[in-house]
Design an enzyme around this catalytic site. Structure first.
Site, PDB file in Angstrom:
ATOM      1  N   HIS A  62     -11.799   1.108   2.822  1.00 39.29           N
ATOM      2  CA  HIS A  62     -11.199   2.025   2.016  1.00 39.29           C
ATOM      3  C   HIS A  62     -12.433   1.985   0.520  1.00 39.29           C
ATOM      4  CE1 HIS A  62      -6.535   1.115   2.773  1.00 39.29           C
ATOM      5  NE2 HIS A  62      -7.286   1.857   3.886  1.00 39.29           N
TER       6      HIS A  62
ATOM      7  N   TRP B  23       0.931  -1.124  -0.105  1.00 40.26           N
ATOM      8  CA  TRP B  23       0.082   0.022  -0.037  1.00 40.26           C
ATOM      9  C   TRP B  23       0.949   1.272   0.065  1.00 40.26           C
ATOM     10  CZ3 TRP B  23      -0.258   3.984   3.618  1.00 40.26           C
ATOM     11  CH2 TRP B  23      -1.128   4.829   3.409  1.00 40.26           C
TER      12      TRP B  23
ATOM     13  N   HIS C 171      -8.534  -6.883   4.070  1.00 41.97           N
ATOM     14  CA  HIS C 171      -8.042  -6.097   5.335  1.00 41.97           C
ATOM     15  C   HIS C 171      -9.391  -5.681   6.342  1.00 41.97           C
ATOM     16  CE1 HIS C 171      -3.654  -4.213   4.826  1.00 41.97           C
ATOM     17  NE2 HIS C 171      -3.824  -5.443   4.686  1.00 41.97           N
TER      18      HIS C 171
ATOM     19  N   GLU D  20      -2.925  -2.920  -2.512  1.00 45.60           N
ATOM     20  CA  GLU D  20      -4.039  -2.424  -1.761  1.00 45.60           C
ATOM     21  C   GLU D  20      -4.386  -1.103  -2.419  1.00 45.60           C
ATOM     22  OE1 GLU D  20      -3.259  -2.070   2.335  1.00 45.60           O
ATOM     23  OE2 GLU D  20      -5.308  -1.383   2.582  1.00 45.60           O
TER      24      GLU D  20
ATOM     25  N   ASP E   8      -6.898  -4.908  10.070  1.00 46.90           N
ATOM     26  CA  ASP E   8      -6.179  -3.575   9.679  1.00 46.90           C
ATOM     27  C   ASP E   8      -6.603  -2.283  10.671  1.00 46.90           C
ATOM     28  OD1 ASP E   8      -4.218  -1.596   9.184  1.00 46.90           O
ATOM     29  OD2 ASP E   8      -4.943  -1.753   6.879  1.00 46.90           O
TER      30      ASP E   8
ATOM     31  N   LYS F 268      -6.748   2.390  -2.278  1.00 42.86           N
ATOM     32  CA  LYS F 268      -7.669   3.212  -1.259  1.00 42.86           C
ATOM     33  C   LYS F 268      -8.583   4.297  -2.003  1.00 42.86           C
ATOM     34  CE  LYS F 268      -6.474   5.455   3.159  1.00 42.86           C
ATOM     35  NZ  LYS F 268      -5.639   5.519   4.320  1.00 42.86           N
TER      36      LYS F 268
ATOM     37  N   ASP G  40     -12.241   8.041   9.644  1.00 39.92           N
ATOM     38  CA  ASP G  40     -11.196   7.145   9.912  1.00 39.92           C
ATOM     39  C   ASP G  40     -11.593   5.870   9.424  1.00 39.92           C
ATOM     40  OD1 ASP G  40      -9.097   5.914  11.123  1.00 39.92           O
ATOM     41  OD2 ASP G  40     -10.197   5.049  12.676  1.00 39.92           O
TER      42      ASP G  40
ATOM     43  N   ASP H 287      -9.317  -3.405   1.473  1.00 46.13           N
ATOM     44  CA  ASP H 287      -9.439  -2.890   2.816  1.00 46.13           C
ATOM     45  C   ASP H 287     -10.741  -2.368   3.119  1.00 46.13           C
ATOM     46  OD1 ASP H 287      -7.449  -1.469   4.990  1.00 46.13           O
ATOM     47  OD2 ASP H 287      -9.556  -1.018   5.225  1.00 46.13           O
TER      48      ASP H 287
ATOM     49  N   ASP I  98      -9.835   2.959  10.147  1.00 42.63           N
ATOM     50  CA  ASP I  98      -9.058   2.090  10.922  1.00 42.63           C
ATOM     51  C   ASP I  98      -9.503   1.872  12.391  1.00 42.63           C
ATOM     52  OD1 ASP I  98      -6.822   1.146   8.856  1.00 42.63           O
ATOM     53  OD2 ASP I  98      -7.008   3.211   8.699  1.00 42.63           O
TER      54      ASP I  98
HETATM   55  C1  RNT Z   1      -3.479   2.457   4.594  1.00 44.91           C
HETATM   56  C2  RNT Z   1      -3.837   0.955   4.616  1.00 44.91           C
HETATM   57  C3  RNT Z   1      -2.517   0.034   4.959  1.00 44.91           C
HETATM   58  C4  RNT Z   1      -2.191   0.470   6.350  1.00 44.91           C
HETATM   59  C5  RNT Z   1      -0.936  -0.355   6.953  1.00 44.91           C
HETATM   60  C6  RNT Z   1      -0.146   0.183   8.139  1.00 44.91           C
HETATM   61  O1  RNT Z   1      -4.747   3.197   4.696  1.00 44.91           O
HETATM   62  O2  RNT Z   1      -4.883   0.467   5.247  1.00 44.91           O
HETATM   63  O3  RNT Z   1      -2.823  -1.351   4.995  1.00 44.91           O
HETATM   64  O4  RNT Z   1      -3.065   0.496   7.450  1.00 44.91           O
HETATM   65  O5  RNT Z   1      -0.192  -0.767   5.948  1.00 44.91           O
HETATM   66 ZN    ZN Z   2      -5.271  -1.685   5.007  1.00 45.20          ZN
END
Ligand code: RNT
Ligand code: ZN
Length: 428
Positions: free
Chosen positions: A270, A193, A294, A234, A334, A236, A302, A267, A304
């Site tokens: 994302h 990523w 993920h 990955e 993640d 986003k 956010d 993810d 995460d």
């Molecule tokens: C970032 C991605 C990625 C990170 C990690 C730390 O938006 O989700 O996967 O969270 O690599």
């Molecule tokens: Zn991720």
């Protein structure tokens, strides 16, 4: 009745209820054991790593908030915290490492090894630990928190010098992944990523994407057998500082990975909040061999937060199980939250994921499928609703106790004890 007897008794009752719905609970427990989840090492130290003293998470579109005491400051502390977390999660699992978590005699630390000269030896400590604990490892190049990422661009930079630096870094990370995978006898997934993007409206959207494609092609000139490592990419939607433009968008990587026979990483944080990640899986698996997820929990800006049982997670778990494609889907978590006990956040998330998968394994799929085939959408929805109050808790408790980990809420006190005995002392 003793505690163990109570758990077994409740389990037998639950089994009976599920059997009436045509669900084989023992079979579900056999299958949940095969699920291996990759935990994000970066939750233990707020995505900082051990490259140098006073390292910080900078320049990269992700941000950690909070200053809860007890952050792991060394690899030994991080491994100790992970040991604690893994002891409260039933089953055998994986750890997802970032390259910035390397170690080595005086190399990391005061005289940091830069990312374009990393070697396998910097991760030997992790491999030895993993081998001992029967944990498998995954790996990630770290293309953020570095002066060479200060412009907001790495592999897609217009500067050849910057691109060359990051190409070398990722090449080395893939080589390291391969060696890790071979050592541990399980393919190490190298996920890439990158943070590249722009805060405000770009003029030229094409050139950075063209350059990213070229950089990736250069990186992938080196091939490794799948038995040692697998590549994933990955995408986003947006990040902090890349609100208007992300070079590695979903469409970019969908096209790239498909045409280059690489794995895609989706993810859960994302995508647009009304988009369903669960719905993407069946489409993608028609054109890709494997898929990496993920799992995360997006809240407003956010992407995460730690994972909890929520409809979006349940939908993903249902899709993994109902589709029968479990073997082709890799599950990683993640998130990074510095506002609560970090070890506890790992455990909450891994247990929530396993409970969701267990719940999917306990769905009356045959009955649901029959209603769908008949076009009886009322009965399909009604059965889905009623299945939500089936006694999954009794099955989960039984599974935990069979695996020797605390059932129900009993692990919370273990985390609190670890906090007062270990984590609190770190800030003293
Ligand atoms: C970032 C991605 C990625 C990170 C990690 C730390 O938006 O989700 O996967 O969270 O690599
Ligand atoms: Zn991720």
């Amino acid at each position: 009745m003793g505690n163990t007897q109570k758990i077994e008794h409740a389990y037998e009752m639950a089994k009976d209820i599920y059997a009436q719905w045509g669900v084989d609970v023992d079979e579900a427990l056999r299958r949940i054991e095969l699920i291996s989840i990759s935990l994000p090492c970066w939750q233990g130290d707020d995505v900082i790593g051990f490259e140098k003293p006073n390292a910080q998470l900078t320049r990269g579109g992700i941000q950690v908030t909070g200053d809860y005491p007890g952050r792991a400051r060394t690899a030994d502390e991080l491994r100790m915290d992970l040991d604690m977390a893994f002891s409260l999660i039933p089953g055998s699992h994986r750890l997802n490492l970032h390259s910035m978590y390397g170690e080595g005699e005086g190399e990391f630390g005061n005289d940091p090894v830069d990312r374009d000269i990393l070697e396998y030896d910097h991760y030997k400590g992790w491999v030895e630990w993993a081998d001992q604990k029967n944990i498998k490892l995954d790996f990630n190049a770290t293309c953020f928190s570095h002066p060479m990422a200060a412009s907001g661009f790495t592999l897609s930079s217009k500067s050849a010098e910057i691109r060359t630096f990051w190409i070398e870094h990722v090449k080395r990370c893939r080589a390291i992944s391969f060696q890790i995978g071979r050592e541990l006898g399980s393919p190490c997934i190298h996920n890439l990523w990158i943070p590249d993007g722009m805060k405000d409206i770009p003029v030229d959207r094409r050139t950075p994407r063209f350059l990213l494609k070229e950089s990736l092609d250069e990186i992938f000139t080196v091939e490794y057998p799948n038995s040692g490592m697998k590549d994933s990419l990955e995408s986003k939607l947006f990040g902090i500082g890349s609100e208007s433009y992300v070079v590695g968008s979903h469409e970019f990587y969908l096209g790239y990975a498909q045409s280059r026979d690489k794995m895609l990483c989706l993810d859960a944080g994302h995508f647009h909040p009304t988009e369903s990640l669960a719905d993407k899986i069946s489409a993608i698996l028609l054109f890709f061999e494997e898929l990496l997820l993920h799992l995360s929990r997006g809240i407003r800006w956010d992407s995460d937060h730690p994972v909890i049982q929520r409809d979006d997670l349940q939908d993903i778990a249902n899709e993994i199980i109902q589709s029968g494609q479990m073997d082709r889907i890799h599950v990683a978590l993640d998130f990074f939250d510095a506002s609560m006990n970090r070890v506890g956040a790992w455990v909450i998330s891994a247990r929530a994921t396993l409970k969701s998968i267990l719940s999917a394994l306990l769905q009356p799929w045959e009955k649901l499928q029959a209603h769908e085939n008949e076009g009886n959408f009322f009965a399909r929805l009604a059965l889905m609703e009623e299945s939500k109050t089936l006694p999954i808790g009794a099955v989960w408790d039984y599974y935990c106790s069979k695996k020797g980990v605390p059932h129900r809420d009993l692990w919370i006190q273990d985390i609190m004890r670890y906090e007062s005995e270990i984590l609190k002392k770190r800030s003293e």
